[in-house]
Design a protein around this motif. Structure first.
Motif, short mmCIF file in Angstrom:
data_model
loop_
_atom_site.label_atom_id
_atom_site.label_comp_id
_atom_site.label_asym_id
_atom_site.label_seq_id
_atom_site.Cartn_x
_atom_site.Cartn_y
_atom_site.Cartn_z
N PHE A 30 47.95 42.42 47.45
CA PHE A 30 48.78 43.47 46.87
C PHE A 30 49.96 43.73 47.80
CE2 PHE A 30 44.53 44.13 45.27
CZ PHE A 30 44.74 44.41 43.93
N ARG A 31 51.11 44.04 47.20
CA ARG A 31 52.28 44.41 47.98
C ARG A 31 53.08 45.47 47.24
NH1 ARG A 31 55.59 39.98 49.81
NH2 ARG A 31 57.12 41.60 50.29
N GLY A 32 54.04 46.06 47.94
CA GLY A 32 54.80 47.16 47.37
C GLY A 32 55.81 46.73 46.33
N THR A 33 56.35 47.70 45.61
CA THR A 33 57.39 47.50 44.60
C THR A 33 58.51 48.50 44.85
OG1 THR A 33 56.46 49.11 43.06
CG2 THR A 33 55.63 46.83 42.90
N ALA A 34 59.52 48.46 44.01
CA ALA A 34 60.61 49.44 44.12
C ALA A 34 60.07 50.87 43.97
CB ALA A 34 61.67 49.17 43.06
N LEU A 35 59.06 51.04 43.13
CA LEU A 35 58.48 52.38 42.96
C LEU A 35 57.80 52.85 44.23
CD1 LEU A 35 56.80 52.68 39.45
CD2 LEU A 35 58.64 54.04 40.40
N SER A 36 57.02 51.99 44.84
CA SER A 36 56.30 52.41 46.05
C SER A 36 57.25 52.66 47.21
CB SER A 36 55.24 51.39 46.44
OG SER A 36 55.80 50.14 46.77
N GLU A 37 58.43 52.05 47.17
CA GLU A 37 59.43 52.34 48.22
C GLU A 37 59.78 53.83 48.23
OE1 GLU A 37 61.44 50.69 50.69
OE2 GLU A 37 59.67 49.39 50.57
N GLY A 38 59.84 54.42 47.03
CA GLY A 38 60.16 55.84 46.93
C GLY A 38 59.05 56.75 47.42
N LEU A 39 57.89 56.16 47.75
CA LEU A 39 56.75 56.94 48.22
C LEU A 39 56.50 56.76 49.71
CD1 LEU A 39 54.32 56.13 45.27
CD2 LEU A 39 55.72 58.18 45.55
N ARG A 40 57.45 56.13 50.40
CA ARG A 40 57.26 55.84 51.82
C ARG A 40 57.74 57.00 52.70
NH1 ARG A 40 59.63 50.37 53.78
NH2 ARG A 40 58.38 51.03 55.58
N GLU A 41 57.23 57.00 53.93
CA GLU A 41 57.69 57.96 54.93
C GLU A 41 59.20 57.80 55.14
OE1 GLU A 41 56.14 60.22 56.73
OE2 GLU A 41 54.02 59.67 57.04
N GLY A 42 59.90 58.92 55.18
CA GLY A 42 61.33 58.88 55.48
C GLY A 42 62.23 58.55 54.31
N HIS A 43 61.67 58.29 53.13
CA HIS A 43 62.53 57.97 51.98
C HIS A 43 63.30 59.23 51.55
CE1 HIS A 43 63.68 56.88 47.84
NE2 HIS A 43 63.66 55.65 48.30
N PRO A 44 64.56 59.07 51.13
CA PRO A 44 65.36 60.25 50.76
C PRO A 44 64.74 61.11 49.65
CG PRO A 44 66.76 58.31 50.96
CD PRO A 44 65.36 57.82 51.09
N SER A 45 63.87 60.52 48.84
CA SER A 45 63.25 61.31 47.77
C SER A 45 62.39 62.43 48.32
CB SER A 45 62.38 60.41 46.88
OG SER A 45 61.23 59.96 47.59
N GLY A 46 61.82 62.22 49.51
CA GLY A 46 60.94 63.24 50.08
C GLY A 46 59.65 63.43 49.31
N LEU A 47 59.32 62.50 48.41
CA LEU A 47 58.16 62.68 47.54
C LEU A 47 56.84 62.70 48.31
CD1 LEU A 47 59.13 60.47 44.48
CD2 LEU A 47 58.78 62.95 44.50
N ILE A 48 56.82 62.06 49.45
CA ILE A 48 55.58 62.01 50.21
C ILE A 48 55.10 63.42 50.57
CG2 ILE A 48 56.68 61.79 52.48
CD1 ILE A 48 54.44 59.78 53.18
N ALA A 49 56.05 64.33 50.76
CA ALA A 49 55.69 65.71 51.13
C ALA A 49 55.06 66.47 49.98
CB ALA A 49 56.93 66.47 51.61
N SER A 50 55.25 65.99 48.75
CA SER A 50 54.67 66.69 47.60
C SER A 50 53.46 65.98 47.02
CB SER A 50 55.73 66.87 46.50
OG SER A 50 56.06 65.61 45.94
N LEU A 51 53.30 64.69 47.30
CA LEU A 51 52.21 63.93 46.70
C LEU A 51 51.02 63.74 47.62
CD1 LEU A 51 54.22 61.23 44.72
CD2 LEU A 51 53.14 63.30 43.85
N ASP A 52 51.19 63.96 48.90
CA ASP A 52 50.06 63.88 49.83
C ASP A 52 49.00 64.91 49.39
OD1 ASP A 52 48.39 64.48 52.20
OD2 ASP A 52 49.78 63.13 53.23
N LEU A 53 47.75 64.48 49.34
CA LEU A 53 46.69 65.36 48.85
C LEU A 53 46.41 66.54 49.77
CD1 LEU A 53 44.21 62.74 47.35
CD2 LEU A 53 45.47 64.52 46.12
N ASP A 54 46.94 66.51 50.98
CA ASP A 54 46.81 67.65 51.89
C ASP A 54 48.01 68.59 51.79
OD1 ASP A 54 44.35 66.80 52.95
OD2 ASP A 54 45.36 65.44 54.34
#
Length: 470
Positions: free
Chosen positions: A191-215
């Motif tokens: 398995f490897r990443g895609t363009a979508l998973s890029e938006g879920l990485r640390e430091g991505h401008p979307s900042g989505l990691i801060a809202s999707l982390d289960l903690d």
């Protein structure tokens, strides 16, 4: 809907254009699926399903063959009668052997309606009610799988060893998310990443990691949906019923949640700030007060864009202290003052413009009017109050303009509308509803400036100072 074989180019209906009959646009607003995006300026039509997109050129000449979009409906004869009653141009073709008809849609697109099988309807409903995939994405983010699989392929066993998870269970998770385009499964079973998973990485401008982390705070907010029936039955928020305290008190008692929430809001504001700066004429503003402005992300961006601008941040005392630390090393620190307090109390004087970004959506009408009154008092009769919010379309408005802005998507606004009810008893509002709030506070909306993010900047001025807007 499925992408496979839905586009048929070469239908023999060259030169057909959308009719202008009354009611046709309302018909298409109801029947075109959410995934259809028309971009006439670019000369294309984009159809997306899940994370797949197909682009087909619009017909540009009289001899060109426009594409045919096939849609499945529950009762094709009812839709046929509805189309004729609405003045939609129905093509003079007999009903297809499978039971269907063709009509001319927006921008000359030929739309073929076919009878949907029961199995198809069940499949669509199940896709809409899937609760596993959204939490699977959050689990992947929490395990930092998007970072782990960026630019390399790993087997489930390798990834499991690195994330301290059970190999078979992790394989199931990765396989599910590969089916949704979050990851991709390689020929050798990795398995490897895609363009979508890029938006879920640390430091991505979307900042989505801060809202999707289960903690995260957002994960706790997402859990409120299990209480939706109580809110629908009573019209009241359900957060306190589920977690024991109202949201703001709950977050104040749990520093980890408060920190996560502020990080998410700051990331979101960074993403939108440029559109606010470019979408409104700030040249007449000398001193702006960001009311309920978190850690000052938007205020700092505004001052960065205008060296002569001064700013005041008004926030609750604890968040105000955090903002002072956040802003201390910024280039605008000498032009910002931070005040701890509530926007229900008298606000500091001196600003000619008060900004309310993502504030009123959290409150009911009575509280929103109180907030607007405090802002109006602070800026005086010659000042202005700016409301920055998304604007839901009224009636059969479809899914929005689809210009790429976050809040252009009317489905998202409808989702937020229900969420605000469950969290606070707040709501998304239409422009007329904001007009009534302004009127209740002695203000009138004098201009509305759309921005590229889908957020609208509604300028309000005192009725006593400037008269009622026309």
């Amino acid at each position: 809907m499925s992408i496979t074989n839905e586009w048929i180019v070469g239908s023999g209906t060259a030169g057909v254009r959308t009719g202008e009959a009354r009611g046709a646009s309302s018909f298409w607003g109801r029947h075109l699926p959410d995934e259809v995006v028309f971009r006439p300026a670019a000369g294309t039509v984009v159809v997306t399903s899940a994370e797949v997109s197909v682009t087909v050129a619009l017909a540009t000449g009289e001899q060109a063959d426009p594409p045919v979009l096939t849609l499945e409906v529950a009762d094709v004869r009812d839709v046929h009668d509805e189309a004729e009653a609405a003045g939609v141009r129905v093509l003079p073709l007999p009903l297809l052997t499978s039971g269907g008809f063709r009509a001319v849609g927006p921008y000359g697109i030929v739309v073929e309606f076919r009878e949907a099988k029961t199995e198809t309807l069940v499949s669509r409903i199940l896709a809409k009610t899937d609760t596993v995939t959204p939490w699977a994405i959050r689990a992947a983010v929490t395990l930092r799988l998007p970072d782990l699989l960026a630019r390399r392929s790993l087997s489930a066993a390798e990834a499991a060893e690195m994330t301290r998870t059970e190999p078979d269970a992790l394989h199931r998770l990765l396989h599910l998310l590969a089916r949704h385009g979050v990851f991709t499964e390689t020929a050798d079973g990795g398995f490897r990443g895609t363009a979508l998973s890029e938006g879920l990485r640390e430091g991505h401008p979307s900042g989505l990691i801060a809202s999707l982390d289960l903690d995260s705070a957002q994960a706790r907010i997402d859990e409120v949906s299990r209480g939706i029936l109580h809110s629908i039955r009573t019209g009241e928020p359900v957060y306190e019923r589920l977690f024991g305290l109202p949201l703001w008190e709950d977050f104040a008692a749990k520093p980890r949640l408060s920190e996560s929430f502020q990080e998410w809001m700051s990331n979101k504001t960074k993403l939108l700030a440029r559109s606010f700066i470019e979408g409104y004429d700030w040249s007449g503003v000398r001193h702006v007060m960001d009311v309920g402005g978190g850690r000052g992300t938007l205020l700092a961006a505004l001052l960065d864009s205008s060296p002569s601008l001064r700013g005041t941040l008004l926030e609750l005392p604890r968040t105000a202290e955090e903002a002072v630390r956040e802003l201390a090393d910024g280039s605008t620190v000498d032009r910002i003052s931070v005040v701890g307090g509530s926007f229900f109390d008298p606000l500091p004087a001196g600003a000619d413009t008060a900004v309310l970004h993502n504030v009123l959506v959290n409150w009911d009408d009575a509280a929103s009017i109180r907030i607007l009154r405090r802002c109006s008092e602070a800026v005086g009769p010659e000042g202005r109050v700016l409301i920055l919010e998304g604007l839901p379309l009224t009636g059969d408005g479809g899914t929005g303009s689809h210009d790429g802005g976050v809040l252009d998507d009317q489905r998202l606004l409808a989702q937020i509308n229900v969420l605000m009810l469950m969290l606070f008893g707040g709501k998304e509002r239409s422009l007329p509803e904001y007009g009534r709030l302004a009127e209740g506070a002695g203000l009138a909306i004098t201009s509305v400036s759309p921005t590229s993010s889908g957020v609208h900047i509604m300028e309000c001025r005192s009725v006593a100072g400037h008269g009622t807007a026309g």
